[in-house]
Design an enzyme around this catalytic site. Structure first.
Site, PDB file in Angstrom:
ATOM      1  N   LYS A  25      -9.110  15.920  82.426  1.00 29.07           N
ATOM      2  CA  LYS A  25      -7.703  15.994  82.801  1.00 29.07           C
ATOM      3  C   LYS A  25      -7.410  15.085  83.994  1.00 29.07           C
ATOM      4  CE  LYS A  25      -6.261  20.213  82.084  1.00 29.07           C
ATOM      5  NZ  LYS A  25      -6.233  21.641  82.432  1.00 29.07           N
ATOM      6  N   ARG A  96      -5.109  22.879  89.080  1.00 28.41           N
ATOM      7  CA  ARG A  96      -5.626  23.008  87.712  1.00 28.41           C
ATOM      8  C   ARG A  96      -7.080  22.611  87.657  1.00 28.41           C
ATOM      9  NH1 ARG A  96      -1.591  21.910  83.471  1.00 28.41           N
ATOM     10  NH2 ARG A  96       0.407  22.312  84.426  1.00 28.41           N
ATOM     11  N   GLY A 105      -8.094  26.474  77.485  1.00 27.65           N
ATOM     12  CA  GLY A 105      -7.908  27.852  77.925  1.00 27.65           C
ATOM     13  C   GLY A 105      -9.095  28.468  78.626  1.00 27.65           C
ATOM     14  N   MET A 107     -10.448  27.579  81.579  1.00 27.84           N
ATOM     15  CA  MET A 107     -10.389  27.640  83.039  1.00 27.84           C
ATOM     16  C   MET A 107      -8.968  27.988  83.464  1.00 27.84           C
ATOM     17  SD  MET A 107     -13.436  26.611  83.869  1.00 27.84           S
ATOM     18  CE  MET A 107     -14.343  25.180  84.286  1.00 27.84           C
ATOM     19  N   ARG A 342      -4.478  14.716  76.448  1.00 26.57           N
ATOM     20  CA  ARG A 342      -5.897  14.702  76.068  1.00 26.57           C
ATOM     21  C   ARG A 342      -5.956  14.414  74.574  1.00 26.57           C
ATOM     22  NH1 ARG A 342      -6.358  21.167  76.908  1.00 26.57           N
ATOM     23  NH2 ARG A 342      -4.967  21.724  75.220  1.00 26.57           N
ATOM     24  N   HIS A 459      -2.242  30.010  72.094  1.00 29.73           N
ATOM     25  CA  HIS A 459      -3.693  30.008  72.277  1.00 29.73           C
ATOM     26  C   HIS A 459      -4.420  30.215  70.944  1.00 29.73           C
ATOM     27  CE1 HIS A 459      -7.528  32.124  73.122  1.00 29.73           C
ATOM     28  NE2 HIS A 459      -7.645  31.151  74.020  1.00 29.73           N
ATOM     29  N   GLU A 792     -44.768  17.540  50.914  1.00 29.42           N
ATOM     30  CA  GLU A 792     -44.382  18.764  51.615  1.00 29.42           C
ATOM     31  C   GLU A 792     -45.572  19.525  52.185  1.00 29.42           C
ATOM     32  OE1 GLU A 792     -42.115  21.154  48.817  1.00 29.42           O
ATOM     33  OE2 GLU A 792     -43.324  20.431  47.152  1.00 29.42           O
ATOM     34  N   SER A 811     -40.628  12.097  47.902  1.00 28.93           N
ATOM     35  CA  SER A 811     -39.461  12.904  48.236  1.00 28.93           C
ATOM     36  C   SER A 811     -39.925  13.980  49.217  1.00 28.93           C
ATOM     37  CB  SER A 811     -38.926  13.521  46.944  1.00 28.93           C
ATOM     38  OG  SER A 811     -37.884  14.388  47.219  1.00 28.93           O
ATOM     39  N   GLY A 813     -40.147  17.174  51.022  1.00 25.20           N
ATOM     40  CA  GLY A 813     -39.688  18.565  50.947  1.00 25.20           C
ATOM     41  C   GLY A 813     -39.871  19.148  52.340  1.00 25.20           C
ATOM     42  N   THR A 814     -38.866  18.944  53.165  1.00 25.63           N
ATOM     43  CA  THR A 814     -39.053  19.297  54.577  1.00 25.63           C
ATOM     44  C   THR A 814     -38.967  20.793  54.834  1.00 25.63           C
ATOM     45  OG1 THR A 814     -36.757  18.635  54.811  1.00 25.63           O
ATOM     46  CG2 THR A 814     -38.419  17.111  55.632  1.00 25.63           C
ATOM     47  N   ASN A 815     -38.536  21.564  53.824  1.00 27.65           N
ATOM     48  CA  ASN A 815     -38.580  23.023  54.037  1.00 27.65           C
ATOM     49  C   ASN A 815     -40.045  23.449  54.123  1.00 27.65           C
ATOM     50  OD1 ASN A 815     -35.833  22.886  53.589  1.00 27.65           O
ATOM     51  ND2 ASN A 815     -36.008  23.438  51.435  1.00 27.65           N
ATOM     52  N   ASP A 816     -40.805  23.044  53.131  1.00 28.10           N
ATOM     53  CA  ASP A 816     -42.233  23.389  53.155  1.00 28.10           C
ATOM     54  C   ASP A 816     -42.986  22.609  54.225  1.00 28.10           C
ATOM     55  OD1 ASP A 816     -43.034  25.434  51.292  1.00 28.10           O
ATOM     56  OD2 ASP A 816     -42.165  24.153  49.755  1.00 28.10           O
ATOM     57  N   CYS A 879     -35.398  15.909  50.359  1.00 30.71           N
ATOM     58  CA  CYS A 879     -34.614  16.868  49.582  1.00 30.71           C
ATOM     59  C   CYS A 879     -34.689  18.272  50.167  1.00 30.71           C
ATOM     60  CB  CYS A 879     -35.034  16.869  48.117  1.00 30.71           C
ATOM     61  SG  CYS A 879     -36.732  17.414  47.877  1.00 30.71           S
ATOM     62  N   TYR A 899     -32.803   7.499  50.620  1.00 28.29           N
ATOM     63  CA  TYR A 899     -31.757   8.453  50.245  1.00 28.29           C
ATOM     64  C   TYR A 899     -31.998   9.804  50.887  1.00 28.29           C
ATOM     65  CZ  TYR A 899     -34.986  10.774  47.032  1.00 28.29           C
ATOM     66  OH  TYR A 899     -36.038  11.468  46.513  1.00 28.29           O
TER      67      TYR A 899
HETATM   68  C1  PEP Z   1     -38.814  21.748  50.291  1.00 29.44           C
HETATM   69  O1  PEP Z   1     -39.863  22.359  50.455  1.00 29.44           O
HETATM   70  O2  PEP Z   1     -38.233  21.140  51.194  1.00 29.44           O
HETATM   71  C2  PEP Z   1     -38.165  21.763  48.975  1.00 29.44           C
HETATM   72  C3  PEP Z   1     -37.130  21.011  48.724  1.00 29.44           C
HETATM   73  O3  PEP Z   1     -38.648  22.631  48.059  1.00 29.44           O
HETATM   74  P1  PEP Z   1     -38.328  24.195  48.025  1.00 29.44           P
HETATM   75  O4  PEP Z   1     -37.333  24.482  49.076  1.00 29.44           O
HETATM   76  O5  PEP Z   1     -37.852  24.467  46.656  1.00 29.44           O
HETATM   77  O6  PEP Z   1     -39.667  24.756  48.304  1.00 29.44           O
HETATM   78 MG    MG Z   2     -40.919  23.002  48.697  1.00 31.20          MG
END
Ligand code: PEP
Ligand code: MG
Length: 922
Positions: A25, A96, A105, A107, A342, A459, A792, A811, A813-816, A879, A899
């Site tokens: 401000k 102010r 809102g 402060m 602002r 508000h 993965e 590919s 598999g970043t969850n695993d 993925c 990708y």
């Molecule tokens: C993963 O592991 O990132 C994945 C895409 O496979 P899933 O979640 O099905 O194990």
């Molecule tokens: Mg997996």
């Protein structure tokens, strides 16, 4: 402390770009002054002074600060020709807050500072308006009392309402000078009773207390909560500045007004001045929703000259800031002042439209148009709206204050919203007469907000829009009774716990839950995302398992399927018995029989996906989860077996009885009943059922794993039961061949999950090749396909070079991979220790949501490098869930992925995030 340090900057000298030092401000007030807008004179006390004050153990302002303030006050006196504390011609100021990040809102602001019994008389004499003087005085006492001295609002409200009732005044403006005089006298008593001290009358004393209060509010609960919720860290904003500004008055008669404006409509993005104003009122009246303001278009009728000036102000603001501005203005006796500006907080629909239109108007470039929108906001555009085919009468109509529709149970205060919403997981709608900054936690907990008072810049409206939550404001037909937790609407009512629906796009309120439909893209969003695709290097694919998912992903702009999880196709009610048959098969022949039944079903599944996505690639992952997941639960089976055994005993009893009937002198009817019972529970049938259950239980126990996530799943299944993978591969290749034959362009990609060694890939590849040859012979033509691997497990990263020899694509598999890297169970961590890890800062983020670039990311980086060293053109993507998360996408861009693949609704987010990543990396 350095007494020569400069803490105070006049508006005509402060650096308008230095928001860190002067707050947003303050920096803007400096900038506005310096570009020639009519800003009342004033100065900024820096955030540095705030931090030093908060650090000081003696709660004293930094040395030299007050001297500087006094010197600047003298300059204000010179500029205005008034005197601070001068009873003849008093100068009044507002105080102010304002930090580097806009925190609406959060402060507190104090107005009319400098008033006391003497200067009040000066104001009255100078204006010739006692009503105006007492009105300013009572506002000041209340605000100062509340903000600087901590006197609760209710104490003032009670007195105020009492006088209003006695005077039979409907609105505040109906109160006379004498009424307001009485209000201010009672307010002075309220303060003295609450604090034990008389109200401070010395203006410099008032100023010092006010400065300290604003500084202190930086560490108050509201501000701390807000920063936590929006992840505002000290390097983004640290400390608040204090702005001391000469007061101008919008409540000096019918030629005065106050208002707020947006240079464009913040709900739709329309390129037209938008805002509200109140004649003869002060700014807080508009924001607090105490009186319902008039739309800005009316100003053209009421004050045509000023309406024109406002239009010019709007052009000047946008021309300078090249961003939609949210500004406050006051008209004092026909003179327009701009008090604040602002960047406007808008909902995403408006952000997208203004981006596209401002680019076309030449105000910003395509790059800027993309970069001004945070990718995650796009999810807001995918808000559901009410199904237009459902015709239900609304029970109330308010202002459409923030678009989108939401259903939930009504709650009447913020704490309850938090309890029922955040803690108990209900969908709630916060219903209030009006909202205040202290309700903020209730906003976070709610699906939407409904108020019975206030305008579109109240508000509730501003905060809801910023959060992208639907809001209906000023639904005056609703009488909110907080104490009874109930709202009356005409002849009906709803109570806490009753489901209601609000539509923030139309302003309508309904009882019950109204069906919703998925939103469509606006034409502007399509344009913007096309620009994003032009700028991005990463392609965005979708994780989709069904034609419905695939169709939606395609509509949202996915250029293929990056992950189709085939196990979801196994879980269908009709197929499950066949899948179970396949699992419990004792011989390869029995298994093959079941697989033969599954083959045509899977072939259809894949064909559908290919058709929907044609001509884009579809990546199908071979079966991943441990097969016992498809079998019944062990404990259920045990219970059923026990019941069957009891039944078997009775069956045997009945049988014995029936056999002995000849010896009995049983009546005809009893004979008949026993015979019927015998037929109903045939012991042989029960025994057969028992045998089946026992076999199933045996199988379930045999397949039991202590740690199934690390067990017999993924490619390990492909090694132990190759027939399953072979059936899937055949289904994929035959479906592709059928499509090709029908003239549909297809690009199937087969990927193998949970791979840890190239040997596994080689074995799968061998049968893929041979099935491919068979299918080519059957259809008279080979269908091209790609063969790749999921990455993965940690070992796959470490062996990326040898995997790259077998795979055409990787590919991640970043969850695993996250699970494997941290050794955190992805099923359990988020409910157990991760919240504590995040709260206590052991881990900054939830690694299952935000890619852990330092650990998991490092492994990915190495795998990409080593894989491409062997196969330079190796196609690499992600993925896991992180594929739809903006900062994770930026990292994927950085390490050279080709990708990202994410769930359908995240596709637009990912497209924009991919463009951001490319633009930011230069
Ligand atoms: C993963 O592991 O990132 C994945 C895409 O496979 P899933 O979640 O099905 O194990
Ligand atoms: Mg997996």
């Amino acid at each position: 402390m350095d007494s020569t340090k400069k803490y105070v900057f006049a508006f005509d000298e402060g650096d308008g770009k230095n928001k860190k030092l002067l707050g947003g401000k303050g920096a803007n007030l400096c900038e506005m002054t310096q570009i020639g807008l009519n800003v009342p004179p004033g100065f900024v006390i820096s955030t540095e002074a705030c931090l030093e004050y908060l650090d000081a153990s003696d709660h004293a302002l930094p040395a030299g600060l007050i001297d500087e303030v006094q010197a600047h006050m003298r300059v204000l006196e010179e500029k205005t020709g008034k005197g601070f504390g001068d009873p003849e011609n008093p100068l009044l100021v507002s105080v102010r807050s304002g930090s580097a990040m806009s925190m609406p809102g959060m402060m507190d602001t104090i107005l009319n500072l400098g008033l006391n019994a003497e200067t009040l008389q000066g104001v009255i004499a100078a204006t010739g308006d006692a009503r105006f003087g007492y009105d300013a005085y009572r506002r000041f006492i209340q605000l100062f009392g509340k903000v600087a001295l901590g006197v609760p609002d209710e104490a003032f409200d009670t007195e105020f309402e009492a006088i209003k009732a006695a005077a039979h005044a409907k609105q505040d403006v109906d109160l006379s000078a004498a009424d307001l005089k009485e209000v201010s006298e009672r307010f002075l008593v309220v303060v003295e009773q609450a604090t034990g001290h008389p109200f401070p009358s010395d203006p410099y004393r008032q100023l010092e207390i006010a400065i300290k209060a604003v500084f202190g509010s930086w560490s108050g609960r509201r501000a701390v909560d807000y920063r936590k919720q929006f992840h505002i860290t000290p390097d983004m904003a640290n400390g608040t500045a204090v702005n001391v500004v000469t007061m101008v008055f919008g409540n000096r008669g019918d030629d005065s007004a106050t208002g707020v404006g947006f240079t464009r409509n913040p709900a739709t993005g329309e390129n037209r001045l938008y805002g509200e104003y109140l004649i003869n009122a002060q700014g807080e009246d508009v924001v607090a929703g105490i009186r319902t303001p008039k739309p800005i278009d009316r100003l053209k009728v009421e004050m045509p000259d000023l309406a024109e000036q406002l239009d010019r102000l709007r052009d000047k603001l946008e021309g300078h800031y090249r961003e939609v501005q949210d500004f406050e203005f006051t008209i004092e006796r026909g003179q327009l002042y701009c008090l604040q500006t602002r960047n406007g907080k808008m909902n995403t629909v408006a952000m997208v439209r203004t981006s596209v239109e401002m680019e076309r108007e030449g105000l910003i470039s395509k790059e800027q148009a993309l970069l001004r929108i945070a990718p995650e906001l796009l999810e807001q555009m995918l808000f559901p709206r009410l199904d237009p085919s459902v015709k239900v009468e609304p029970v109330a109509q308010g202002l459409p204050a923030s678009p989108g529709a939401a259903s939930g149970i009504a709650v009447f205060d913020a704490d309850r919203a938090e309890q029922l919403g955040t803690q108990q997981g209900h969908k709630v709608i916060l219903v209030r007469e009006e909202t205040k900054p202290e309700d903020i936690h209730g906003f976070f907990a709610s699906e939407g907000i409904l108020t019975s008072r206030g305008g579109k810049t109240s508000h509730a409206a501003v905060v809801a829009r910023g959060m992208g939550k639907p809001c209906v404001a000023g639904a005056e037909g609703i009488g909110v009774d907080v104490n009874r937790r109930e709202a009356r609407v005409g002849l009906t009512s709803f109570k806490e716990g009753d489901v209601i629906t609000i539509d923030g796009t139309s302003g309508k309120v309904y009882l019950g839950a109204i069906p919703m439909v998925e939103p469509d893209f606006t034409p502007e969003l399509n344009i913007l995302l096309d620009w994003a695709d032009e700028m991005a290097r990463l392609k965005v694919m979708a994780n989709a398992d069904t034609p419905v998912d695939a169709r939606r992903a395609r509509r949202y702009g996915a250029v293929g399927i990056g992950l189709a999880r085939t196990e979801r196709m196994f879980n269908d009610v009709e197929r499950l018995p066949i899948v179970i048959e396949m699992i419990v098969a004792e011989t390869p022949e029995q298994r093959q029989e079941a697989l033969d039944k599954l083959l045509p079903l899977q072939r259809n599944d894949f064909r559908d996906l290919f058709e929907v996505m044609s001509p884009n690639p579809v990546t199908i992952r071979l079966l991943d989860p441990p097969i016992h997941e498809f079998l019944p639960d062990e404990h259920v089976l045990e219970r059923e077996l026990a019941e069957l055994r009891v039944l078997a005993q009775s069956a045997r009893g009945v049988s014995v009885l029936a056999g002995a009937m000849g010896l009995l002198h049983a009546s005809e009817s009893l004979r008949h009943e026993i015979e019927t019972a015998r037929r109903m529970v045939d012991p042989a049938v029960v025994e057969e059922a028992i045998a089946k259950k026992e076999a199933m239980l045996k199988k379930v126990r045999a397949l039991y794993e202590t740690n199934p996530m690390l067990g017999h799943r993924g490619v390990r299944l492909g090694m132990t039961f190759p027939e399953i993978y072979q059936m899937q591969v055949r289904a994929i290749l035959e479906a592709a061949a059928e499509c090709a034959k029908a003239g549909i362009e297809v690009h199937p990609q087969i990927k193998v999950p949970q791979v840890c060694t190239a040997q596994e890939l080689r074995k799968v590849k061998a049968f893929v090749d041979s099935i491919h040859t068979e299918v080519a012979e059957k259809f008279g033509k080979p269908v091209p396909y790609k063969f790749g691997t999921m990455i993965e497990v940690v070992r796959a990263c470490m062996r990326a070079d040898s995997l790259a020899e077998e795979a055409e694509f990787f590919s991640f598999g970043t969850n695993d991979l996250t699970q494997a890297t941290f050794s955190f169970s992805r099923e359990d961590a988020e409910n157990k220790f991760l919240p504590l890890y995040n709260q206590s800062g052991i881990l900054q983020d939830n690694p299952f949501e935000v890619l852990d670039v330092k650990g998991v990311g490092k492994l990915m980086q190495l795998a990409v490098e080593w894989g491409r060293a062997v196969k330079p053109g190796l196609h690499v993507g992600i993925c896991g869930e992180h594929g739809g998360h903006p900062s994770s996408i930026a990292f994927c861009h950085q390490i050279g992925l080709d990708y990202v693949s994410c769930s359908g609704p995240r596709v637009p987010v990912a497209r924009l995030a991919a463009a951001h990543a490319a633009l930011k990396s230069g």
